[in-house]
Scaffold this active site. Structure first.
Site, PDB file in Angstrom:
ATOM      1  N   LYS A 266       6.731   0.975   9.805  1.00 45.20           N
ATOM      2  CA  LYS A 266       6.215  -0.379   9.639  1.00 45.20           C
ATOM      3  C   LYS A 266       6.547  -1.151  10.915  1.00 45.20           C
ATOM      4  CE  LYS A 266       4.383  -2.456   5.994  1.00 45.20           C
ATOM      5  NZ  LYS A 266       3.334  -1.868   5.155  1.00 45.20           N
ATOM      6  N   ARG A 267       6.042  -2.331  11.010  1.00 48.47           N
ATOM      7  CA  ARG A 267       6.317  -3.214  12.149  1.00 48.47           C
ATOM      8  C   ARG A 267       5.537  -2.803  13.400  1.00 48.47           C
ATOM      9  NH1 ARG A 267       7.087  -6.896   9.723  1.00 48.47           N
ATOM     10  NH2 ARG A 267       4.983  -6.990  10.540  1.00 48.47           N
TER      11      ARG A 267
END
Length: 480
Positions: free
Chosen positions: A256-257
């Site tokens: 994620k990110r």
RNA sequence: GGCGCGUUCGUCUAGCGGUUAGGACACGGCCCUCUCAAGGCUGAAACACGGGUUCGAUUCCCGUACGCGCUACCA
């Protein structure tokens, strides 16, 4: 390779959403099973109660279904080796932990998490490798009885040989050797009575008659422990195949990110399951030739572990978009409309005539990467009055020649029958003959007057779909 | 730090001792075309480095560098 009675499993833990890496692991497992006429098993690894997420299992099942991955055995469909949820199998793990204990292949550890954490910190401070010091391995019978009698919680740890090495064959990486000195006395049973992954997966893979363990590369180092456990329990180990990881653009493990990692994210954006599956299949596997577009059944026919690579693959969103555009374009008109529908509702586009809707959408199929892109092209049909967008366009529309074209166009259009794309284009050719104006100077003013855009699909087709009245009105509106 | 695994165009990859190192995405050009998109053609773009082995290494072996993973009473 041993390919009789192939049984594979996909064993996610329900801690959230299905990761695209998980999707690929699941896919390869299913493909391998199909290829060899085997069985795909879905098993839920929910032995960590602290990470349990409400609804995660349901979401997992729904997402796998959406992707078109089917399992012969699993929590919903059952099977001869259930239950397929680990939290419902704790007695089995406990029994095997007891057996290892009785046979001297494991021991009770009474160290508290706090003690272990402190010890670990001390070792790090002394610049030593943080490993369990095995203090409870040396506990005498009496000491153990006393601690147990006082109700002290304990874990069960594997008694890893102090010296020696373990070797196993990986179908993708070949021989892998690990020295047992480097392996900690792994916890098998936690103090809450739940097994760790290591115990649970070995016990279950054996009891579920799993023939091939196909999982992510992050498991490669701990496979040595698993091999040792099979040895301890006197079982034949399955064959192992560790898949290369999926990576972020910076080559770290896909997370994620740095973009979307949940299959749900892509589904929500309108990616087609066929495209996602095809794309993810090509991340680490290839057919050995130049083909890239594969349906699920083609993949089932062609897949082989031999053609799975060793290197991690960057998840390239651009390539995924290309795959999606390919599939979108190949969709039958009805299914294309179906895919675009959720985004069309909010545009105000009149969908009362299904056939017209289908034709409008189809006219733009080469313009779409995602179904939501259709909205950009609908304003031509929904706007009340065409707005000529910029000065350049305006001067094009206002030119004397253009005005001539407009007048002639209206004259001819009024009596044009039938009002079809082909006929309308013929009509424009007639204007060319009459006025001598041709090419861009002929079409562009008309295109601008009719659509308010300089670019777009075949003008005849657009004019047909817009309808004679609208087209004439729009052209009339540009006459000065 | 220790252990393990890996390293071909920017990205996904083919290659399994001798190739002009091939394809795809993205990027540039041309063609098609009213335009754009699609499509066709085309261009630029890679064997991490150093030693071996060999007549010959992208390919086999060793080392170095770099990257990633694991190193939990998480999976």
């Amino acid at each position: 390779m041993e390919t009789e009675n192939v049984r594979v499993r996909f064993a996610p833990s329900p801690t959230g959403f299905l990761h695209v890496g998980g999707l690929r692991t699941a896919l390869y497992n299913v493909l391998f099973a199909r290829k060899h006429g085997g069985t795909a098993v879905l098993r839920i690894e929910d032995t960590d109660r602290s990470r349990y997420v409400e609804g995660a299992v349901e979401n997992l099942l729904r997402t796998l279904e959406w992707a078109g991955l089917r399992f012969e055995e699993g929590p919903m469909q059952g099977g001869a080796y259930g239950p397929y949820v680990q939290s419902e199998r704790t007695a089995l793990y406990r029994a095997h932990a007891d057996r290892l204990l009785a046979e001297g292949k494991a021991y009770r550890c009474f160290c508290t998490p706090e003690e272990l954490a402190a010890s670990r910190e001390r070792q790090i401070a002394e610049k030593k490798d943080p490993t369990y010091d095995r203090r409870c391995r040396a506990l005498g019978e009496g000491e153990i009885r006393v601690k147990r009698d006082t109700g002290m919680p304990f874990t069960v740890r594997m008694k890893v040989p102090l010296v020696g090495q373990l070797q196993f064959h990986d179908l993708i990486r070949g021989e892998v050797t690990v020295h047992t000195e480097a392996i900690d006395d792994q916890v098998l049973l936690k103090s809450d009575g739940f097994p760790t992954y290591h115990l649970a997966n070995v016990v279950d893979d054996h009891h579920m008659r799993i023939s091939h363990v196909i999982r992510g590369e992050e498991w490669l180092p701990s496979t040595a422990k698993h091999v040792l456990l099979y040895e301890f329990l006197g079982w034949e180990a399955p064959l192992f195949a560790h898949l290369p990881l999926l990576l972020n653009p910076d080559r770290s493990k896909l997370s994620k990110r740095q973009g979307d990692v949940a299959v749900e994210d892509y589904r929500r954006k309108g990616f087609l399951p066929e495209a996602l599956v095809n794309f993810v299949a090509m991340l680490g596997w290839n057919p050995g030739d130049d083909r890239e577009l594969f349906t699920m059944s083609e993949l089932e026919k062609e897949f082989s572990l031999e053609r799975v690579g060793k290197t991690g693959a960057v998840f390239d969103g651009e390539k995924l978009r290309w795959f999606n555009a390919q599939y979108l374009r190949a969709l039958p008109p009805d299914r294309l409309v179906e895919a675009c529908l959720p985004w069309m509702r909010e545009t105000g586009f009149d969908m009362s005539d299904p056939q017209r809707t289908r034709r409008v959408v189809s006219a733009h199929c080469n313009y779409l990467t995602l179904p939501s892109d259709i909205t950009e092209y609908l304003s031509v049909f929904t706007q009340n009055a065409v707005v000529i967008p910029d000065a350049e366009s305006r001067s094009m529309v206002e030119a004397a020649e253009s005005q001539l074209v407009f007048r002639r166009f209206i004259e001819l259009a009024q009596s044009q029958d039938p009002w079809t794309g082909e006929e309308i284009k013929a009509l424009i050719k007639t204007i060319q003959k009459d006025t001598g104006i041709k090419g861009k100077l002929l079409f562009m003013p008309l295109r601008l007057a009719i659509t308010g855009e300089q670019h777009g699909p075949d003008l005849g087709m657009i004019a047909e779909l817009l309808g004679r009245e609208t087209v004439i009105n729009r052209v009339e509106a540009q006459i000065r």
